[in-house]
Design a protein around this motif. Structure first.
Motif, PDB file in Angstrom:
ATOM      1  N   ASN A 243       0.862  -1.181   0.000  1.00 22.19           N
ATOM      2  CA  ASN A 243       0.000   0.000   0.000  1.00 22.19           C
ATOM      3  C   ASN A 243       0.902   1.236   0.000  1.00 22.19           C
ATOM      4  O   ASN A 243       1.222   1.779   1.054  1.00 22.19           O
ATOM      5  CB  ASN A 243      -0.904  -0.033   1.236  1.00 22.19           C
ATOM      6  CG  ASN A 243      -1.723   1.228   1.429  1.00 22.19           C
ATOM      7  OD1 ASN A 243      -1.651   1.868   2.472  1.00 22.19           O
ATOM      8  ND2 ASN A 243      -2.507   1.599   0.433  1.00 22.19           N
ATOM      9  N   PRO A 244       1.369   1.675  -1.181  1.00 21.64           N
ATOM     10  CA  PRO A 244       2.300   2.810  -1.234  1.00 21.64           C
ATOM     11  C   PRO A 244       1.608   4.135  -0.923  1.00 21.64           C
ATOM     12  O   PRO A 244       0.636   4.508  -1.576  1.00 21.64           O
ATOM     13  CB  PRO A 244       2.820   2.773  -2.677  1.00 21.64           C
ATOM     14  CG  PRO A 244       1.779   2.048  -3.453  1.00 21.64           C
ATOM     15  CD  PRO A 244       1.119   1.096  -2.517  1.00 21.64           C
ATOM     16  N   THR A 245       2.122   4.825   0.087  1.00 19.91           N
ATOM     17  CA  THR A 245       1.506   6.067   0.538  1.00 19.91           C
ATOM     18  C   THR A 245       2.564   7.110   0.853  1.00 19.91           C
ATOM     19  O   THR A 245       3.753   6.814   0.904  1.00 19.91           O
ATOM     20  CB  THR A 245       0.662   5.835   1.808  1.00 19.91           C
ATOM     21  OG1 THR A 245       1.525   5.357   2.857  1.00 19.91           O
ATOM     22  CG2 THR A 245      -0.454   4.832   1.569  1.00 19.91           C
TER      23      THR A 245
ATOM     24  N   GLY B 124      -3.759  -7.447   3.937  1.00 17.46           N
ATOM     25  CA  GLY B 124      -3.219  -8.048   2.731  1.00 17.46           C
ATOM     26  C   GLY B 124      -2.094  -7.294   2.069  1.00 17.46           C
ATOM     27  O   GLY B 124      -1.761  -7.572   0.913  1.00 17.46           O
ATOM     28  N   MET B 125      -1.491  -6.351   2.775  1.00 11.66           N
ATOM     29  CA  MET B 125      -0.384  -5.560   2.214  1.00 11.66           C
ATOM     30  C   MET B 125       0.911  -5.858   2.973  1.00 11.66           C
ATOM     31  O   MET B 125       0.905  -6.198   4.149  1.00 11.66           O
ATOM     32  CB  MET B 125      -0.683  -4.066   2.309  1.00 11.66           C
ATOM     33  CG  MET B 125      -2.100  -3.660   1.966  1.00 11.66           C
ATOM     34  SD  MET B 125      -2.499  -3.846   0.231  1.00 11.66           S
ATOM     35  CE  MET B 125      -4.187  -3.203   0.242  1.00 11.66           C
ATOM     36  N   GLY B 126       2.031  -5.661   2.284  1.00 14.33           N
ATOM     37  CA  GLY B 126       3.331  -5.687   2.959  1.00 14.33           C
ATOM     38  C   GLY B 126       4.118  -6.971   2.859  1.00 14.33           C
ATOM     39  O   GLY B 126       5.313  -6.977   3.174  1.00 14.33           O
TER      40      GLY B 126
ATOM     41  N   ILE C 213       6.382  -4.551   4.614  1.00 10.59           N
ATOM     42  CA  ILE C 213       6.744  -3.225   4.132  1.00 10.59           C
ATOM     43  C   ILE C 213       5.483  -2.368   3.998  1.00 10.59           C
ATOM     44  O   ILE C 213       4.494  -2.793   3.404  1.00 10.59           O
ATOM     45  CB  ILE C 213       7.441  -3.299   2.758  1.00 10.59           C
ATOM     46  CG1 ILE C 213       8.714  -4.140   2.831  1.00 10.59           C
ATOM     47  CG2 ILE C 213       7.774  -1.916   2.226  1.00 10.59           C
ATOM     48  CD1 ILE C 213       9.407  -4.330   1.493  1.00 10.59           C
ATOM     49  N   GLY C 214       5.532  -1.168   4.546  1.00  4.31           N
ATOM     50  CA  GLY C 214       4.440  -0.214   4.341  1.00  4.31           C
ATOM     51  C   GLY C 214       3.281  -0.374   5.301  1.00  4.31           C
ATOM     52  O   GLY C 214       3.372  -1.053   6.332  1.00  4.31           O
TER      53      GLY C 214
ATOM     54  N   ARG D  31     -11.510   2.648   0.452  1.00  3.67           N
ATOM     55  CA  ARG D  31     -10.723   2.034  -0.614  1.00  3.67           C
ATOM     56  C   ARG D  31      -9.243   2.138  -0.272  1.00  3.67           C
ATOM     57  O   ARG D  31      -8.766   3.198   0.133  1.00  3.67           O
ATOM     58  CB  ARG D  31     -10.987   2.748  -1.940  1.00  3.67           C
ATOM     59  CG  ARG D  31     -12.435   2.688  -2.409  1.00  3.67           C
ATOM     60  CD  ARG D  31     -12.727   1.359  -3.082  1.00  3.67           C
ATOM     61  NE  ARG D  31     -14.087   1.319  -3.601  1.00  3.67           N
ATOM     62  CZ  ARG D  31     -14.580   0.313  -4.311  1.00  3.67           C
ATOM     63  NH1 ARG D  31     -13.807  -0.722  -4.568  1.00  3.67           N
ATOM     64  NH2 ARG D  31     -15.822   0.337  -4.735  1.00  3.67           N
ATOM     65  N   LEU D  32      -8.529   1.048  -0.439  1.00  7.22           N
ATOM     66  CA  LEU D  32      -7.099   1.022  -0.190  1.00  7.22           C
ATOM     67  C   LEU D  32      -6.362   0.783  -1.499  1.00  7.22           C
ATOM     68  O   LEU D  32      -6.707  -0.125  -2.257  1.00  7.22           O
ATOM     69  CB  LEU D  32      -6.744  -0.088   0.801  1.00  7.22           C
ATOM     70  CG  LEU D  32      -7.323   0.022   2.211  1.00  7.22           C
ATOM     71  CD1 LEU D  32      -6.870  -1.171   3.048  1.00  7.22           C
ATOM     72  CD2 LEU D  32      -6.909   1.321   2.875  1.00  7.22           C
ATOM     73  N   SER D  33      -5.351   1.597  -1.745  1.00  8.03           N
ATOM     74  CA  SER D  33      -4.523   1.409  -2.926  1.00  8.03           C
ATOM     75  C   SER D  33      -3.682   0.149  -2.748  1.00  8.03           C
ATOM     76  O   SER D  33      -2.947   0.009  -1.771  1.00  8.03           O
ATOM     77  CB  SER D  33      -3.619   2.628  -3.128  1.00  8.03           C
ATOM     78  OG  SER D  33      -2.750   2.430  -4.220  1.00  8.03           O
ATOM     79  N   ARG D  34      -3.794  -0.759  -3.715  1.00  9.30           N
ATOM     80  CA  ARG D  34      -3.078  -2.035  -3.634  1.00  9.30           C
ATOM     81  C   ARG D  34      -2.245  -2.210  -4.897  1.00  9.30           C
ATOM     82  O   ARG D  34      -2.772  -2.181  -6.009  1.00  9.30           O
ATOM     83  CB  ARG D  34      -4.071  -3.185  -3.478  1.00  9.30           C
ATOM     84  CG  ARG D  34      -3.444  -4.563  -3.402  1.00  9.30           C
ATOM     85  CD  ARG D  34      -4.470  -5.624  -3.023  1.00  9.30           C
ATOM     86  NE  ARG D  34      -5.587  -5.671  -3.949  1.00  9.30           N
ATOM     87  CZ  ARG D  34      -6.616  -6.511  -3.825  1.00  9.30           C
ATOM     88  NH1 ARG D  34      -6.680  -7.337  -2.788  1.00  9.30           N
ATOM     89  NH2 ARG D  34      -7.597  -6.507  -4.712  1.00  9.30           N
TER      90      ARG D  34
END
Length: 216
Positions: A105-107, A206-208, A199-200, A173-176
């Protein structure tokens, strides 16, 4: 530690009708560890959804081995597999080159004067999503390989806005973004920590999770 995988039974809509958002997948992962779910401070499990050769899988990295019956709840019968991850982690060395896959999830955050914490925004362009990973690698114990022309050896293979429901009604909504490419370990201790802890942001959803295989 254990790395586990099960094919999600997407052809059985009645079976998987509950899997409509990331929170449902999170609950599936958590309920796959009935012996530790009651602990107040049980470790967070990293997970992601992968599509390989037209099949979709749930992949989980955890301290404990998931209960097979719970882990296969939404899976194709007989596809659940768990393997010890410790031997692989212990085999990693500085300078080793690996092929990687990561869903993240790049932020970025913007600090408002007078506030302690910045407001978090998703990176929405491919360029900024790639720059995010390059910058993250500097503190994560690896560097992304470059070719003779200086181009980084990785690509974004998928990106979307995944749905997450909070408290049963609030939807966000999550950027994936999923990345694939090649890296070299620059600090093996930091890199192991990256593999174990991710990471992140939004690791519960479900991210990282980065997985790697040696380059032959």
């Amino acid at each position: 530690m254990y790395l586990s995988r099960v094919e999600i039974d997407l052809n059985n809509r009645q079976k998987t009708k509950d899997l409509t958002h990331l929170g449902a997948y999170h609950n599936w992962v958590e309920q796959s560890f009935p012996e530790v779910i009651q602990e107040k401070a049980h470790p967070r499990n990293l997970w992601r959804i992968d599509t390989l050769e037209e099949k979709t899988y749930l992949i989980v990295l955890s301290n404990d081995k998931p209960d097979p019956s719970c882990f296969s709840r939404y899976g194709v019968e007989g596809t659940e597999v768990s393997k010890s991850y410790d031997q692989f982690l212990n085999s990693l060395t500085n300078g080793q080159r690996l092929q990687f896959r990561l869903t993240a999830n790049p932020t970025y955050s913007v600090i408002t004067p007078g506030e302690k914490r910045g407001k978090v925004y998703p990176h929405i362009t491919i360029r900024h999503q790639k720059e995010w990973l390059i910058k993250k690698s500097e503190k994560a114990g690896f560097r992304i390989l470059q070719n003779d022309e200086g181009d980084y050896s990785f690509n974004i293979v998928s990106r979307d806005q995944a749905t997450l429901r909070h408290n049963g009604n609030k939807t966000i909504r999550l950027s994936r973004v999923s990345y694939e490419g090649f890296l070299e370990i620059s600090d093996v201790d930091k890199f192991k920590d990256t593999l174990i802890h991710g990471i992140g942001r939004e690791k519960a959803y479900g991210m990282g999770l980065m997985t790697v295989i040696p380059v032959k």
